[in-house]
Motif scaffolding. Structure first.
Motif, PDB file in Angstrom:
ATOM      1  N   ASP A   1       0.798  -1.240   0.000  1.00 20.32           N
ATOM      2  CA  ASP A   1       0.000   0.000   0.000  1.00 20.32           C
ATOM      3  C   ASP A   1       0.820   1.274   0.000  1.00 20.32           C
ATOM      4  OD1 ASP A   1      -2.083  -1.737   0.096  1.00 20.32           O
ATOM      5  OD2 ASP A   1      -2.673  -1.307   2.158  1.00 20.32           O
ATOM      6  N   GLY A   2       2.146   1.199  -0.061  1.00 17.59           N
ATOM      7  CA  GLY A   2       2.962   2.407  -0.111  1.00 17.59           C
ATOM      8  C   GLY A   2       3.251   2.816  -1.545  1.00 17.59           C
TER       9      GLY A   2
ATOM     10  N   ASP B   1       3.000  -0.530   4.739  1.00 16.92           N
ATOM     11  CA  ASP B   1       3.694   0.740   4.989  1.00 16.92           C
ATOM     12  C   ASP B   1       2.870   1.932   4.514  1.00 16.92           C
ATOM     13  OD1 ASP B   1       4.045   0.090   2.258  1.00 16.92           O
ATOM     14  OD2 ASP B   1       5.795   1.410   2.124  1.00 16.92           O
ATOM     15  N   GLY B   2       1.630   1.710   4.112  1.00 20.49           N
ATOM     16  CA  GLY B   2       0.770   2.798   3.649  1.00 20.49           C
ATOM     17  C   GLY B   2      -0.683   2.453   3.893  1.00 20.49           C
TER      18      GLY B   2
ATOM     19  N   ASP C   1       4.362   5.665   1.314  1.00 18.30           N
ATOM     20  CA  ASP C   1       3.693   6.684   2.109  1.00 18.30           C
ATOM     21  C   ASP C   1       4.749   7.652   2.627  1.00 18.30           C
ATOM     22  OD1 ASP C   1       0.984   7.224   3.831  1.00 18.30           O
ATOM     23  OD2 ASP C   1       2.784   7.664   5.002  1.00 18.30           O
TER      24      ASP C   1
ATOM     25  N   ARG D   1       5.009   9.418   5.163  1.00 17.77           N
ATOM     26  CA  ARG D   1       5.274   9.399   6.606  1.00 17.77           C
ATOM     27  C   ARG D   1       5.814   8.061   7.069  1.00 17.77           C
ATOM     28  NH1 ARG D   1       0.918  10.706  11.502  1.00 17.77           N
ATOM     29  NH2 ARG D   1       2.426  10.479  13.226  1.00 17.77           N
ATOM     30  N   TRP D   2       5.170   6.961   6.661  1.00 17.20           N
ATOM     31  CA  TRP D   2       5.499   5.666   7.252  1.00 17.20           C
ATOM     32  C   TRP D   2       6.586   4.911   6.498  1.00 17.20           C
ATOM     33  CZ3 TRP D   2       3.835   6.190  11.780  1.00 17.20           C
ATOM     34  CH2 TRP D   2       2.620   6.818  12.040  1.00 17.20           C
ATOM     35  N   THR D   3       6.645   5.040   5.179  1.00 13.46           N
ATOM     36  CA  THR D   3       7.676   4.311   4.438  1.00 13.46           C
ATOM     37  C   THR D   3       9.083   4.708   4.869  1.00 13.46           C
ATOM     38  OG1 THR D   3       6.177   4.055   2.548  1.00 13.46           O
ATOM     39  CG2 THR D   3       8.534   3.754   2.129  1.00 13.46           C
TER      40      THR D   3
ATOM     41  N   HIS E   1       5.113  10.045  -5.005  1.00 11.06           N
ATOM     42  CA  HIS E   1       6.359  10.033  -4.222  1.00 11.06           C
ATOM     43  C   HIS E   1       7.412   9.164  -4.903  1.00 11.06           C
ATOM     44  CE1 HIS E   1       3.888  11.868  -1.117  1.00 11.06           C
ATOM     45  NE2 HIS E   1       3.054  10.849  -1.196  1.00 11.06           N
TER      46      HIS E   1
ATOM     47  N   ARG F   1       0.525   6.066  -5.931  1.00 10.61           N
ATOM     48  CA  ARG F   1       1.377   6.641  -4.887  1.00 10.61           C
ATOM     49  C   ARG F   1       2.823   6.734  -5.339  1.00 10.61           C
ATOM     50  NH1 ARG F   1      -1.935   3.372  -0.282  1.00 10.61           N
ATOM     51  NH2 ARG F   1      -3.517   4.961   0.080  1.00 10.61           N
TER      52      ARG F   1
END
Length: 716
Positions: free
Chosen positions: A85-86, A237-238, A88, A90-92, A118, A114
């Motif tokens: 799901d990344g 991670d997303g 992201d 912030r979290w990746t 990014h 995504r």
């Protein structure tokens, strides 16, 4: 009734507008598709049949491009951590930091949309020795999509990664998939189809269900394989708050490292080389174009959000200003009038062209006025339906008929002005019916020597049908509330042709009724203001007029009005720099007209497309609440306006339909008018077909002979 000769109306702009709206909807839909990406690995859709047993009981890495499916497992004490799901923002990075701190590698199944947002994170993933795979472009359930959409999801993701990294992915994890024993037949078929384009399917041995946020300790326990076996571990991670995943990872890595586990990528875990391959130029260019399209669609959606917000703020502010000014106007009207009663002689000028349906009622209502000294001058502007004959057969005292060749309404008015005997002049359309006290109330404002012209209150006579009700609401809510506001702000831009009073000296000073615009009433009113006179509004001077009875007639009338108003605004643009009454018009009236009758209507089709986009991608409950809130606000304002005009509240039921149909017609009229003005076409007069409903209001049969001499005013 005019001399303007028109060239062929423009048509291509409607095609361009339609194409533009389609492109806008497509761009917004694309943005909605990529910006409402979900997350998690829960169940896909409705229950479905399971995949073949050799897959549901086999390993998590699936090669399905051959005649026989091959499922492979990881060796003992080998863990392939995978993150869905990344990337992201912030979290990746936090997960990458934890992996680097513990010298571990993992596989990241990225969402193409995504990646476009990014790309630097995808490049970092590869630069730090990790592996990437496809998780589709919009986190779509491929098992429930048509084949063309599934191919598009995979192709766009490969192109997005290619543009960001110069590499193409071959690993694929289906969204909403989990462990091998949960693989369904539709998902298996989707993996088989994807294998045809070179994808290797990856499921999981251990699903931590971290997207449910069960706590870091629960995530750690769910990730540990029993008996020291190898496993592909599913994490995220997303797609949401992944703080528990980061904390669990920081506990899991040192704990299993002490137990002899190694952490590697999926490809390395099964003894294969890296899964990404060099991307071709076509894939990189396609991915770059896709990223630009996504960024453009996102920027367009942001701009539309801003536009909608500004429009809402302006709309609410307009209602607030209208209501505040209306209350002040009511207090002003209720005060005892200062100055002497106005009883000076009045000449009523009626320009008429083919007004046989209503002219008898109009003239009868005028001579029945309760005013001490009144004459009526009917100027027949080359009518072909016997309008002048009807008036002459009435035989009413104080009524004169002047015939002239057809020269247009302004010329007819100027003829009447020259022939009038009084110094106070009332200009009336040939389809308008006055009440007995209308003339008296209309001219009382001339007790103030600063007032040069006065607008009366126009009401819709033929309001029984739906279109008439809509126009009735528009007259009461829009026109009359606006006139009260203009009166308070001293910047009245229009005295309607149906009912307006002028001092003769004012009309002579401004050169009479202008003929170089199609909205001669607006043009004349602006000239009066710029000449230094005040223009006021008398709400108690009521005139009943007939409005268009069909959409075609309405379109023609409003097209002329709008185009003429644009002409008048441009003609009087220099009022912005003037002082006095002209400056108030320039700095109050003209900006108001520009914003609410030009700019916002021009953007309205795009706002409607944005509303359609909202129906497709936003929660319906939010949209319904917002729409009902605005409708209630408008209904409250409408109710207040109806009460001010002493009208019944019954027509309010037509307000929602007015917002859905009538509003769009008015906006398209503005579009047509602006295009006509921009390309330089000259619009001719669009005359409305009369039905005689205004005459019916007065109880007079159109064309009927009247033998009475009339009553009320004293002829002179």
């Amino acid at each position: 009734m005019a001399r303007h000769v028109a060239r062929r109306d423009p048509r291509a702009h409607w095609i361009l507008l339609l194409l533009g709206l389609i492109v806008l909807l497509a761009a917004l839909s694309f943005n909605g598709l990529v910006s409402h990406v979900g997350g998690g690995s829960g169940p896909s859709t409705a229950p479905a049949a399971p995949a073949p047993p050799q897959l549901t009981t086999g390993g998590p890495v699936l090669r399905l491009d051959g005649p026989t499916p091959v499922a492979r497992r990881l060796p003992a004490r080998t863990l392939a951590l995978t993150f869905d799901d990344g990337p992201d923002p912030r979290w990746t990075p936090q997960i990458l930091d934890v992996l680097r701190r513990h010298h571990a590698h993992a596989t990241f199944f990225v969402v193409g949309a995504r990646v476009d947002e990014h790309p630097e994170l995808v490049r970092r993933i590869l630069a730090e020795g990790h592996e990437i795979g496809s998780h589709t472009f919009t986190h779509a359930d491929l098992g429930g999509l048509p084949a063309w959409r599934a191919r598009t999801e995979l192709s766009w993701t490969r192109n997005a990664v290619a543009a960001a990294t110069g590499r193409e992915v071959t690993l694929l994890r289906l969204p909403f998939s989990s462990t091998t024993n949960s693989l369904s037949q539709p998902q298996y078929q989707a993996l088989r189809d994807a294998a045809g384009s070179g994808h290797l399917g990856v499921l999981a041995d251990r699903d931590t269900r971290d997207w449910q946020r069960p706590g870091a300790s629960a995530i750690v326990q769910a990730a540990i394989p029993p008996g020291g076996g190898g496993a592909v571990v599913l994490m995220h991670d997303g797609g949401g708050d992944r703080s528990q995943t980061v904390a669990a990872l920081d506990q899991l890595l040192p704990r299993l490292s002490r137990s002899g586990y190694r952490f590697t990528t999926v490809s390395a875990g099964i003894g294969e080389p890296g899964s990404t391959v060099p991307a071709g130029l076509g894939s990189r260019l396609s991915g770059t174009a896709l990223r630009w399209a996504q960024a453009g669609a996102g920027g367009l959606a942001s701009a539309m959000n801003l536009l909608l917000g500004v429009a809402l703020v302006l709309g609410v502010a307009r209602l607030a200003v209208q209501v505040v000014c209306a209350r002040r106007h009511v207090r002003r009207v209720r005060r005892p009038r200062r100055g002497p009663e106005v009883t000076a002689p009045v000449s009523v000028i009626v320009p008429a062209y083919n007004e046989a349906a209503n002219i008898a009622a109009t003239v009868r209502s005028l001579v029945a006025s309760a005013y001490p000294a009144l004459e009526v001058v009917v100027v027949d502007d080359g009518s072909t339906d016997g309008t002048a004959d009807i008036v002459e057969r009435l035989g009413l005292r104080g009524v004169r008929v002047i015939r002239q060749a057809n020269a247009g309404k302004p010329a007819a008015l100027n003829t009447g002005i020259r022939a009038a005997r009084a110094n106070l002049l009332v200009l009336v359309d040939g389809d308008t019916v006055f009440q007995p006290d209308t003339v008296y109330r209309l001219v009382q404002g001339f007790a103030d020597p600063a007032v040069g012209a006065i607008s009366g209150n126009t009401k819709v006579a033929n309001r029984r049908r739906l279109l008439g009700r809509w126009q009735h609401l528009e007259y009461v809510i829009g026109f009359n509330l606006d006139r009260r506001m203009y009166d308070v702000l001293e910047c009245m831009p229009t005295i309607p042709g149906a009912i307006g009073a002028f001092r003769r000296e004012v009309l002579l000073a401004v050169g009479g009724v202008p003929a170089d615009t199609l909205a001669e009433d607006t043009d004349l009113t602006m000239q009066v203001l710029r000449a230094g006179w005040r223009v006021s509004y008398e709400e108690r001077a009521i005139a009943w007029t007939e409005v268009p009875a069909s959409l075609r007639q309405l379109w023609r009338q409003r097209y002329r009005w709008c185009y003429g108003t644009l002409q008048a605004m441009w003609k009087h643009r220099h009022a912005l720099r003037e002082s006095g009454a002209g400056g108030k018009l320039g700095r109050r009236g003209l900006p108001y007209l520009t914003v609410f009758q030009l700019v916002l209507p021009l953007t309205a089709p795009a706002v409607d497309v944005f509303a359609l986009y909202g129906l497709l991608f936003l929660p319906w409950s939010t949209l319904v609440v917002a729409w009902l809130g605005l409708l209630l606000l408008q209904a409250g304002t409408a109710g207040y306006a109806l009460r001010l005009d002493r009208e019944r509240f019954g027509p309010l039921w037509a307000l929602p339909l007015q917002q859905l149909v009538y509003r769009q017609v008015m906006y398209l009229v503005v579009v047509q008018s602006v295009v006509t003005a921009v390309i330089g076409n000259r619009l001719r007069w669009q005359r409305m077909v009369r039905t005689g409903e205004a005459a019916a209001l007065a109880g007079v049969r159109p064309g009927a002979p009247v033998n009475a001499a009339g009553r009320g005013g004293r002829p002179y």
